[in-house]
Design a protein around this motif. Structure first.
Motif, PDB file in Angstrom:
ATOM      1  N   THR A  63       0.860  -1.183   0.000  1.00 24.69           N
ATOM      2  CA  THR A  63       0.000   0.000   0.000  1.00 24.69           C
ATOM      3  C   THR A  63       0.900   1.237   0.000  1.00 24.69           C
ATOM      4  N   ALA A  64       0.332   2.400  -0.371  1.00 26.66           N
ATOM      5  CA  ALA A  64       1.098   3.650  -0.386  1.00 26.66           C
ATOM      6  C   ALA A  64       1.558   4.019   1.018  1.00 26.66           C
ATOM      7  N   GLU A  65       0.707   3.750   2.026  1.00 24.03           N
ATOM      8  CA  GLU A  65       1.071   4.077   3.404  1.00 24.03           C
ATOM      9  C   GLU A  65       2.274   3.256   3.877  1.00 24.03           C
ATOM     10  N   MET A  66       2.309   1.982   3.502  1.00 25.52           N
ATOM     11  CA  MET A  66       3.442   1.131   3.883  1.00 25.52           C
ATOM     12  C   MET A  66       4.730   1.641   3.244  1.00 25.52           C
ATOM     13  N   LYS A  67       4.653   2.099   2.005  1.00 26.86           N
ATOM     14  CA  LYS A  67       5.825   2.672   1.333  1.00 26.86           C
ATOM     15  C   LYS A  67       6.317   3.897   2.079  1.00 26.86           C
ATOM     16  N   ASP A  68       5.402   4.757   2.462  1.00 28.07           N
ATOM     17  CA  ASP A  68       5.758   5.996   3.149  1.00 28.07           C
ATOM     18  C   ASP A  68       6.478   5.710   4.468  1.00 28.07           C
ATOM     19  N   VAL A  69       5.963   4.725   5.213  1.00 33.10           N
ATOM     20  CA  VAL A  69       6.578   4.342   6.486  1.00 33.10           C
ATOM     21  C   VAL A  69       8.017   3.877   6.274  1.00 33.10           C
ATOM     22  N   LEU A  70       8.218   2.987   5.305  1.00 32.31           N
ATOM     23  CA  LEU A  70       9.545   2.417   5.090  1.00 32.31           C
ATOM     24  C   LEU A  70      10.539   3.470   4.602  1.00 32.31           C
ATOM     25  N   LYS A  71      10.061   4.432   3.804  1.00 31.22           N
ATOM     26  CA  LYS A  71      10.935   5.543   3.400  1.00 31.22           C
ATOM     27  C   LYS A  71      11.373   6.340   4.617  1.00 31.22           C
ATOM     28  N   LYS A  72      10.417   6.675   5.481  1.00 33.39           N
ATOM     29  CA  LYS A  72      10.725   7.497   6.658  1.00 33.39           C
ATOM     30  C   LYS A  72      11.581   6.741   7.666  1.00 33.39           C
ATOM     31  N   ALA A  73      11.502   5.412   7.641  1.00 31.09           N
ATOM     32  CA  ALA A  73      12.312   4.606   8.561  1.00 31.09           C
ATOM     33  C   ALA A  73      13.704   4.319   7.995  1.00 31.09           C
ATOM     34  N   GLY A  74      13.992   4.848   6.802  1.00 25.94           N
ATOM     35  CA  GLY A  74      15.336   4.737   6.250  1.00 25.94           C
ATOM     36  C   GLY A  74      15.634   3.477   5.469  1.00 25.94           C
ATOM     37  N   PHE A  75      14.603   2.750   5.041  1.00 25.76           N
ATOM     38  CA  PHE A  75      14.820   1.532   4.259  1.00 25.76           C
ATOM     39  C   PHE A  75      15.182   1.877   2.808  1.00 25.76           C
ATOM     40  N   PHE A 164       0.246   4.616  11.249  1.00 27.49           N
ATOM     41  CA  PHE A 164       1.519   4.499  10.554  1.00 27.49           C
ATOM     42  C   PHE A 164       2.632   5.274  11.255  1.00 27.49           C
ATOM     43  N   GLN A 165       2.305   6.226  12.121  1.00 25.83           N
ATOM     44  CA  GLN A 165       3.340   6.843  12.947  1.00 25.83           C
ATOM     45  C   GLN A 165       3.908   5.815  13.924  1.00 25.83           C
ATOM     46  N   GLN A 166       3.044   4.960  14.467  1.00 28.00           N
ATOM     47  CA  GLN A 166       3.526   3.878  15.329  1.00 28.00           C
ATOM     48  C   GLN A 166       4.460   2.947  14.561  1.00 28.00           C
ATOM     49  N   HIS A 167       4.168   2.705  13.286  1.00 33.64           N
ATOM     50  CA  HIS A 167       5.021   1.860  12.457  1.00 33.64           C
ATOM     51  C   HIS A 167       6.439   2.423  12.397  1.00 33.64           C
ATOM     52  N   ILE A 168       6.536   3.728  12.165  1.00 33.89           N
ATOM     53  CA  ILE A 168       7.850   4.372  12.073  1.00 33.89           C
ATOM     54  C   ILE A 168       8.595   4.237  13.398  1.00 33.89           C
ATOM     55  N   ASP A 169       7.889   4.501  14.500  1.00 31.70           N
ATOM     56  CA  ASP A 169       8.513   4.422  15.825  1.00 31.70           C
ATOM     57  C   ASP A 169       9.009   3.004  16.120  1.00 31.70           C
ATOM     58  N   LEU A 170       8.162   1.997  15.845  1.00 30.68           N
ATOM     59  CA  LEU A 170       8.541   0.612  16.128  1.00 30.68           C
ATOM     60  C   LEU A 170       9.729   0.175  15.271  1.00 30.68           C
ATOM     61  N   SER A 171       9.719   0.592  14.005  1.00 30.16           N
ATOM     62  CA  SER A 171      10.821   0.230  13.120  1.00 30.16           C
ATOM     63  C   SER A 171      12.137   0.803  13.632  1.00 30.16           C
ATOM     64  N   LYS A 172      12.112   2.035  14.099  1.00 40.42           N
ATOM     65  CA  LYS A 172      13.320   2.669  14.614  1.00 40.42           C
ATOM     66  C   LYS A 172      13.781   2.040  15.932  1.00 40.42           C
ATOM     67  N   GLU A 173      12.851   1.352  16.618  1.00 41.93           N
ATOM     68  CA  GLU A 173      13.197   0.689  17.883  1.00 41.93           C
ATOM     69  C   GLU A 173      13.640  -0.762  17.672  1.00 41.93           C
TER      70      GLU A 173
END
Length: 295
Positions: A63-75, A164-173
């Motif tokens: 999904t577009a939201e999943m892409k956005d999260v992974l970009k912001k998490a540095g993938f 999806f903000q939680q997604h970014i936080d969890l990925s960074k953790e």
């Protein structure tokens, strides 16, 4: 001496790309990701082992939201659609070379399975299953990617996210997302389960469960379980569904995955995996989804 760890991943969709990657010393996983579909495009995953930073996490987006999260998490994004020429979802592969020594364990090999018997065998060998079906939403074979890490790992934490903000936080953790929407087809908001790994035996999760009514809640509390405080049926007409976990000092679990494929039950049982026998979409019209874990 060459590195034992994977440092780059690539996708090919043409013979010309195949040749280019071969010439650049990539290794090919010889499974066409469009297997079982009507698409004439042949899609392959390639990887390279080198002296750069080892890859420690692989995720998928559909999904577009999943892409956005992974970009912001540095993938790192691989732009190719793994599902071209079909009516299925647009799926992309992403990877990260995380630097946390506690949670980011280098990946030394990749493998693709195309049936349930193969999946069960990979669990026995200690591989880690990424639950996204690479033929998601089409009629092709159920294809999943597996990782082999440098060291034996244990599940030390689980979490669930509804934003999806939680997604970014969890990925960074240091958490890894199980790439299947647990509200799939229900009309509710997308909900994903996450886990974190450690090479340390102590303090890991030793048992998991799920409940769909308050009576089950009280029984799990008495047995020493802790709830992941997110209703997996939030925003749907279904009954509340919660995941629970336990840490009691015994050998922690090594595998955690979610599946929508009923055909895995026999092979997974034979491989020693434990089914949490609660449909995560209980009481709604969504796709039946089940959690499994193994020691």
């Amino acid at each position: 001496m060459a590195s034992k760890y994977i440092t780059e991943i690539a996708i090919s969709t043409t013979r010309e790309m195949d040749q280019q990657l071969h010439d650049q010393d990539y290794d090919k996983i010889n499974v066409n990701l469009n297997l079982g579909t009507s698409s004439t495009t042949r899609v392959y995953i390639w990887y390279k082992k080198g002296n750069g930073k080892p890859i420690t996490r692989v995720q998928f987006s559909f999904t577009a939201e999943m892409k956005d999260v992974l970009k912001k998490a540095g993938f790192t994004e691989l732009p190719e659609n793994l599902n071209p020429g079909t009516q299925g979802d647009v799926i992309q592969l992403w990877y990260s070379s995380g630097a946390s020594p506690k949670y980011d364990i280098p990946i030394e090999d990749l493998f693709l399975t195309t049936n349930e018997q193969e999946e069960a065998h990979q669990f026995k060998l200690g591989w880690e299953r990424l639950p996204c079906n690479l033929n998601r939403s089409n009629s092709g074979d159920f294809i999943t990617l597996w990782l082999k890490r440098k060291s034996k790992t244990y599940i030390c934490d689980v979490a669930a996210a509804t934003s999806f903000q939680q997604h970014i936080d969890l990925s960074k953790e240091g958490y890894i997302r199980l790439d299947e929407d647990l509200s799939r087809g229900s009309g509710g908001k997308p909900i994903f389960l996450w886990y974190r790994q450690s090479t340390t035996v102590g303090g890991g999760i030793t048992e998991m469960n799920a409940c769909i009514n308050r009576e089950q809640d009280s029984i799990l509390v008495e047995r020493g379980f802790t709830v992941v405080n997110v209703n997996l049926n939030e925003g749907t007409c279904g009954q509340p569904v919660y995941v629970w976990f336990k840490k009691d000092g015994s050998l922690p679990i090594k595998a955690l995955t979610v599946t929508s494929n009923p055909d895995v039950t026999g092979p997974y049982d034979e491989a020693g995996l434990i089914l949490i026998d609660r449909n995560l979409n209980a009481g709604n019209s969504g796709m039946p989804l089940y959690l499994w874990y193994g020691k």
